[in-house]
Design an enzyme around this catalytic site. Sequence first.
Site, PDB file in Angstrom:
ATOM      1  N   TYR A 187      -4.817 -18.991   3.691  1.00 12.90           N
ATOM      2  CA  TYR A 187      -4.614 -17.686   3.074  1.00 12.90           C
ATOM      3  C   TYR A 187      -5.013 -17.760   1.593  1.00 12.90           C
ATOM      4  CZ  TYR A 187      -1.676 -13.665   1.676  1.00 12.90           C
ATOM      5  OH  TYR A 187      -1.191 -12.490   1.183  1.00 12.90           O
TER       6      TYR A 187
ATOM      7  N   PRO B  51       0.501 -10.880  -7.488  1.00 14.91           N
ATOM      8  CA  PRO B  51       1.954 -10.685  -7.472  1.00 14.91           C
ATOM      9  C   PRO B  51       2.679 -11.935  -7.002  1.00 14.91           C
ATOM     10  CG  PRO B  51       0.822  -9.148  -5.975  1.00 14.91           C
ATOM     11  CD  PRO B  51      -0.153 -10.200  -6.376  1.00 14.91           C
TER      12      PRO B  51
ATOM     13  N   HIS C 126       8.766 -13.102   5.480  1.00 14.22           N
ATOM     14  CA  HIS C 126       9.008 -13.955   4.314  1.00 14.22           C
ATOM     15  C   HIS C 126      10.518 -14.190   4.154  1.00 14.22           C
ATOM     16  CE1 HIS C 126       4.948 -12.397   2.888  1.00 14.22           C
ATOM     17  NE2 HIS C 126       4.808 -13.702   2.942  1.00 14.22           N
TER      18      HIS C 126
ATOM     19  N   ASP D 215       9.834 -26.906   3.190  1.00 17.54           N
ATOM     20  CA  ASP D 215      10.287 -26.178   2.006  1.00 17.54           C
ATOM     21  C   ASP D 215       9.169 -25.404   1.321  1.00 17.54           C
ATOM     22  OD1 ASP D 215      12.992 -26.510   1.692  1.00 17.54           O
ATOM     23  OD2 ASP D 215      12.823 -28.365   0.532  1.00 17.54           O
TER      24      ASP D 215
ATOM     25  N   GLY E  32       0.829  -1.215   0.000  1.00 17.07           N
ATOM     26  CA  GLY E  32       0.000   0.000   0.000  1.00 17.07           C
ATOM     27  C   GLY E  32       0.857   1.256   0.000  1.00 17.07           C
TER      28      GLY E  32
ATOM     29  N   LYS F  87      -7.914 -15.730  -0.649  1.00 16.41           N
ATOM     30  CA  LYS F  87      -7.563 -14.955  -1.851  1.00 16.41           C
ATOM     31  C   LYS F  87      -8.362 -15.433  -3.073  1.00 16.41           C
ATOM     32  CE  LYS F  87      -4.535 -12.102  -0.223  1.00 16.41           C
ATOM     33  NZ  LYS F  87      -4.855 -10.675  -0.179  1.00 16.41           N
TER      34      LYS F  87
ATOM     35  N   ASN G 292       6.325 -13.327  -5.075  1.00 12.48           N
ATOM     36  CA  ASN G 292       6.915 -12.891  -3.803  1.00 12.48           C
ATOM     37  C   ASN G 292       7.468 -11.478  -3.951  1.00 12.48           C
ATOM     38  OD1 ASN G 292       6.837 -15.584  -2.481  1.00 12.48           O
ATOM     39  ND2 ASN G 292       8.169 -16.083  -4.202  1.00 12.48           N
TER      40      ASN G 292
HETATM   41  N1  LIG Z   1       4.462  -9.283   0.816  1.00 11.66           N
HETATM   42  C1  LIG Z   1       4.445 -10.108  -0.211  1.00 11.66           C
HETATM   43  O1  LIG Z   1       5.447 -10.781  -0.538  1.00 11.66           O
HETATM   44  C2  LIG Z   1       3.207 -10.242  -1.044  1.00 11.66           C
HETATM   45  C3  LIG Z   1       3.273 -11.100  -2.150  1.00 11.66           C
HETATM   46  C4  LIG Z   1       2.157 -11.249  -2.930  1.00 11.66           C
HETATM   47  C5  LIG Z   1       1.015 -10.566  -2.609  1.00 11.66           C
HETATM   48  N2  LIG Z   1       0.968  -9.732  -1.551  1.00 11.66           N
HETATM   49  C6  LIG Z   1      -0.312  -9.080  -1.274  1.00 11.66           C
HETATM   50  O2  LIG Z   1      -0.179  -7.692  -1.141  1.00 11.66           O
HETATM   51  C7  LIG Z   1      -1.118  -7.213  -0.183  1.00 11.66           C
HETATM   52  C8  LIG Z   1      -0.409  -6.363   0.857  1.00 11.66           C
HETATM   53  O3  LIG Z   1       0.658  -7.087   1.435  1.00 11.66           O
HETATM   54  P1  LIG Z   1       1.832  -6.369   2.243  1.00 11.66           P
HETATM   55  O4  LIG Z   1       3.028  -7.210   2.039  1.00 11.66           O
HETATM   56  O5  LIG Z   1       1.852  -4.923   1.945  1.00 11.66           O
HETATM   57  O6  LIG Z   1       1.361  -6.592   3.730  1.00 11.66           O
HETATM   58  P2  LIG Z   1       1.646  -5.692   5.028  1.00 11.66           P
HETATM   59  O7  LIG Z   1       2.897  -4.905   4.886  1.00 11.66           O
HETATM   60  O8  LIG Z   1       1.507  -6.617   6.192  1.00 11.66           O
HETATM   61  O9  LIG Z   1       0.432  -4.683   5.024  1.00 11.66           O
HETATM   62  C9  LIG Z   1      -0.851  -5.126   5.249  1.00 11.66           C
HETATM   63  C10 LIG Z   1      -1.737  -3.950   5.475  1.00 11.66           C
HETATM   64  O10 LIG Z   1      -3.034  -4.468   5.762  1.00 11.66           O
HETATM   65  C11 LIG Z   1      -3.587  -3.682   6.777  1.00 11.66           C
HETATM   66  N3  LIG Z   1      -4.527  -4.481   7.558  1.00 11.66           N
HETATM   67  C12 LIG Z   1      -4.363  -5.742   8.035  1.00 11.66           C
HETATM   68  N4  LIG Z   1      -5.457  -6.105   8.750  1.00 11.66           N
HETATM   69  C13 LIG Z   1      -6.293  -5.032   8.727  1.00 11.66           C
HETATM   70  C14 LIG Z   1      -7.565  -4.782   9.288  1.00 11.66           C
HETATM   71  N5  LIG Z   1      -8.202  -5.704  10.031  1.00 11.66           N
HETATM   72  N6  LIG Z   1      -8.132  -3.576   9.082  1.00 11.66           N
HETATM   73  C15 LIG Z   1      -7.500  -2.635   8.349  1.00 11.66           C
HETATM   74  N7  LIG Z   1      -6.298  -2.812   7.766  1.00 11.66           N
HETATM   75  C16 LIG Z   1      -5.716  -4.008   7.965  1.00 11.66           C
HETATM   76  C17 LIG Z   1      -2.444  -3.228   7.662  1.00 11.66           C
HETATM   77  O11 LIG Z   1      -2.816  -2.013   8.270  1.00 11.66           O
HETATM   78  P3  LIG Z   1      -2.075  -1.383   9.577  1.00 11.66           P
HETATM   79  O12 LIG Z   1      -0.615  -1.312   9.227  1.00 11.66           O
HETATM   80  O13 LIG Z   1      -2.676  -0.046   9.720  1.00 11.66           O
HETATM   81  O14 LIG Z   1      -2.348  -2.317  10.717  1.00 11.66           O
HETATM   82  C18 LIG Z   1      -1.331  -3.062   6.633  1.00 11.66           C
HETATM   83  O15 LIG Z   1      -1.288  -1.736   6.187  1.00 11.66           O
HETATM   84  C19 LIG Z   1      -1.804  -8.438   0.395  1.00 11.66           C
HETATM   85  O16 LIG Z   1      -3.041  -8.629  -0.215  1.00 11.66           O
HETATM   86  C20 LIG Z   1      -0.886  -9.568   0.036  1.00 11.66           C
HETATM   87  O17 LIG Z   1      -1.596 -10.758  -0.155  1.00 11.66           O
HETATM   88  C21 LIG Z   1       2.044  -9.555  -0.746  1.00 11.66           C
END
Ligand SMILES: NC(=O)c1ccc[n+]([C@@H]2O[C@H](COP(=O)([O-])OP(=O)(O)OC[C@H]3O[C@@H](n4cnc5c(N)ncnc54)[C@H](OP(=O)(O)O)[C@@H]3O)[C@@H](O)[C@H]2O)c1
Length: 326
Positions: free
Chosen positions: A137, A164, A180, A280, A17, A141, A166
């Site tokens: 999870y 996306p 991760h 793994d 975000g 999704k 990783n």
């Molecule tokens: N990281 C990866 O490698 C990866 C890979 C593929 C896809 N994605 C996808 O990308 C998206 C974002 O991932 P990210 O890595 O950015 O995760 P992240 O850094 O953990 O951020 C998740 C966000 O979700 C918000 N959130 C979680 N629970 C919430 C709730 N109950 N109410 C309101 N906000 C909530 C958190 O808000 P607060 O900070 O304000 O608590 C945080 O801003 C996800 O859909 C994930 O599946 C991520």
Amino acid sequence: MHKNALIYVAGGNGMVGSAILRLLSRKGYSNLLTMPSSELDLRNQVAVDDFFNINKPSIVIDAAARVGGILANQQYPYQFLMDNLKIQNNLIDASVTYEVEKFIFLGSSCIYPKFANQPLREEYLLTSALEPTNEWYALAKIAGIKACEAARIQYGKDFLSLMPTNLYGPNDNFDLKTSHVLPAMIRKFHEAKVRSEDLRMSNPKHIERVELWGSGTPMREFLHVDDLADAVVFALENSLEDHLYNVGTGVDLSIRELASMIQSIVGFEGDIVWDDNKPDGTPRKLMDVSKMTQAGWKAKLGLEEGIRSTYDWFLENQNSFKEVKI
Ligand SMILES: NC(=O)c1ccc[n+]([C@@H]2O[C@H](COP(=O)([O-])OP(=O)(O)OC[C@H]3O[C@@H](n4cnc5c(N)ncnc54)[C@H](OP(=O)(O)O)[C@@H]3O)[C@@H](O)[C@H]2O)c1
């Protein structure tokens, strides 16, 4: 798309975000909205409905989710399933009710079956069983992708899902209990390097060791989060024909190769010990990105360059990491 359209980025504090918000603001989008979970818990349907009713966003990007690695998924299956279902259902349903023009749902490559052919094509969705370590999870999704597809079919909505691979980059989670593989390696190698420098003062022959999970043989693909943000803005600014697109580099490497790349970028001179009692996960996960390439988008940042800049970010921010609670 108008530069002053009201764009709500759910999860704007997170790694994905915040990268999307940075890029939107750099591109001149001036009407951006986000809320921390402490002020708007997206699991609360009434609160989400009120928020949409008051703000009436034109565009919604769903980057909010409960996210974590294998360990977190195994320990908290209920939360990974239910929290993600609630968050996305509330956002998608409110977006239908309040006539949001465009909705972008972010999923992940774990939606594809464990033993699907590689590289993973969008049409492999729901063709066989999922990888058990993160099926909770993944199931949430998949429901989100299908909800966006249903809104498209039934109401003609411009709702779409980007999957996306990783991700890594600034604002990643470096908490070793929930992180991760890539950020976990950066932190482990860095801390081992610092320990090693201290211990060598008293014993110059000391060799520090870093323990890594699994056998090191799985093949993985990594995309810098700024590239993902670029793909999201591309999807916002263009009318894509279909509802589901993979986003990745289309190139993978083994976890062992990744470890030696990070070891050398960090400058850790000790040994790596592989703990193959630890799981793994899927043997190979590489996205087929031809659909997105044909639509006109491709990744720009190389892995080594991306890890170097992420390590710089880690060094600048390591004293301000918060512990990630599940
Ligand atoms: N990281 C990866 O490698 C990866 C890979 C593929 C896809 N994605 C996808 O990308 C998206 C974002 O991932 P990210 O890595 O950015 O995760 P992240 O850094 O953990 O951020 C998740 C966000 O979700 C918000 N959130 C979680 N629970 C919430 C709730 N109950 N109410 C309101 N906000 C909530 C958190 O808000 P607060 O900070 O304000 O608590 C945080 O801003 C996800 O859909 C994930 O599946 C991520």
